[in-house]
Design a protein around this motif. Structure first.
Motif, short mmCIF file in Angstrom:
data_model
loop_
_atom_site.label_atom_id
_atom_site.label_comp_id
_atom_site.label_asym_id
_atom_site.label_seq_id
_atom_site.Cartn_x
_atom_site.Cartn_y
_atom_site.Cartn_z
N ARG A 109 13.85 0.44 1.86
CA ARG A 109 13.02 -0.75 1.95
C ARG A 109 11.82 -0.65 1.00
NH1 ARG A 109 10.16 -3.17 7.51
NH2 ARG A 109 8.81 -4.69 6.43
N PHE A 110 11.25 0.56 0.90
CA PHE A 110 10.13 0.79 -0.01
C PHE A 110 10.56 0.48 -1.45
CE2 PHE A 110 6.98 3.04 -2.45
CZ PHE A 110 5.83 3.05 -1.67
N VAL A 169 12.78 -1.64 -2.48
CA VAL A 169 12.94 -3.08 -2.66
C VAL A 169 11.61 -3.81 -2.60
CG1 VAL A 169 13.99 -5.16 -1.69
CG2 VAL A 169 15.31 -3.05 -1.81
N GLU A 170 10.77 -3.42 -1.65
CA GLU A 170 9.49 -4.11 -1.49
C GLU A 170 8.45 -3.70 -2.53
OE1 GLU A 170 9.20 -5.24 3.22
OE2 GLU A 170 8.30 -3.34 2.57
N HIS A 171 8.55 -2.46 -2.98
CA HIS A 171 7.54 -1.94 -3.93
C HIS A 171 8.24 -1.27 -5.12
CE1 HIS A 171 4.81 -2.64 -0.59
NE2 HIS A 171 5.49 -1.78 0.16
N CYS A 188 2.71 3.41 1.94
CA CYS A 188 2.43 2.22 1.12
C CYS A 188 2.08 2.68 -0.30
CB CYS A 188 1.29 1.41 1.72
SG CYS A 188 -0.28 2.29 1.75
#
Length: 369
Positions: free
Chosen positions: A181-182, A184-186, A115
């Protein structure tokens, strides 16, 4: 042959074979130079004899052993370059991640990035000489031991490829899409992490060149999975900044620039952009059509790209594949290589056939015989 100016306090022997450096700069060569990704390693019996039971990272941190492993293939084959024995994952470790098991059995981190908060655990301004000095010591020692026989490559992983390892723990098992995904999400945290890695990679390359590396390669082993959109948004600008940053820092240190190679595996969609990104050479994997790449790359030197599994073919089939490859790439502005690293159970004799065929056939093509 041309000699090179020493980039460090060491005085190195004059270079006897500068074919790769000339090819990288786009200068005329009498034959096609050849080297192999992973040419120092597990497929050679002398590698296992020298390494013994020493763990992988312990091997990387032993300059004398690294020197021996780097030079082994140069002793065995008529190669036109050596590449320092090391690993792309030395940077994430230097930044603070902990390896849970030996990379010789698959690199797995005990504390992967999961994260944006995890970025606080990473040290962006680590003491690079303290953390990675063993790499630079090995480069200087190897450059001395080579005694000018062939140029010495340094290398690093590209930021996206390092980021993927740091997030997905690639060798722990299939976990596709987690790093993408990281992104795109962050996106903000992703740019931050890639920027941290970019700075570390740039410093690492500069220190390798200062220690004696005469040419360097940036390995972006997972570039292709980004696709055109994410690659252009996140990675391509970073790759450009690395090429520019290395050259600027060398200039500030009054060190002559060295050729730089970018190898973005499976990023066939970006050949044209990569050829304009500040690197002297664009490396190609085996899924790229040489003639198509030539059209897209313009005047930049190309490197590649025989399928590594062709080393399992008969010796005659290897020779035929080399002839076909040379016809398509031509003999100038070209460095022969495989499209990825030598596979661990490759027969060394077949590697020798590949290397000798490159030299023989390209010399014949240049003389018109």
């Amino acid at each position: 042959m041309a000699s090179t100016t020493s980039p460090s306090s060491q005085v190195f022997a004059p270079l006897q074979n500068d074919l790769i450096l000339r090819a990288a700069r786009g200068e005329k060569t009498e034959r096609v130079p050849v080297w192999l990704m992973r040419q120092a390693g597990r497929y050679l019996p002398e590698y296992h004899e020298a390494k013994g039971n020493t763990k992988f990272f312990d091997t990387c941190k032993n300059p004398q052993l690294v020197c021996e492993l780097t030079i082994q293939p140069v002793r065995r084959f008529n190669l036109d370059a050596a590449i320092i024995f090391s690993d792309i994952l030395v940077i994430p470790v230097a930044m603070g991640l902990t390896v849970a098991n030996d990379p010789g059995h698959g690199p797995v981190y005990a504390d992967p990035v999961t994260c944006p908060e995890d970025l606080k655990r990473l040290s962006a301004d680590f003491d690079i000489v303290s953390e990675l000095g063993y790499v630079y010591e090995a480069i200087t020692l190897t450059r001395q031991k080579l005694n000018g026989k062939v140029p010495l490559f340094g290398f690093t992983g590209a930021p996206w490829t390092l980021m993927k390892f740091m997030i997905e723990n690639v060798s722990a098992g299939p976990n596709p899409n987690k790093a993408r995904r990281f992104l795109v999400e962050h996106p903000e945290a992703s740019h931050q992490l890639l920027g941290m890695l970019k700075d570390a990679v740039t410093r690492h390359l500069v220190h390798q060149i200062k220690a004696g590396a005469q040419i360097v390669q940036v390995f972006d082993s997972f570039a292709g999975e980004l696709g055109p959109s994410l690659f252009s948004k996140f990675e391509l600008p970073i790759l450009r900044q690395i090429a520019k940053g290395v050259k600027e820092q060398l200039k500030e240190m009054n060190i002559d620039p060295v050729p730089m190679v970018v190898f973005a595996k499976d990023a066939h969609f970006a050949i044209e952009e990569l050829s304009k990104s500040g690197y002297d050479v664009v490396g190609l994997d085996w899924c790229t059509q040489p003639l198509h790449a030539r059209k897209l790359a313009g005047t930049v030197t190309l490197q590649g790209n025989l399928d590594p599994v062709m080393m399992y073919a008969t010796k005659d089939e290897i020779k035929c594949a080399v002839k076909e490859m040379l016809k398509k790439f031509g003999t100038q502005r070209y460095i022969a290589n495989l499209g990825h690293g030598v596979l661990k159970d490759t027969n060394p004799d077949h590697v020798g056939v590949f290397i000798d065929a490159i030299h023989t056939y390209s010399e014949d093509m240049n003389t018109g015989s």
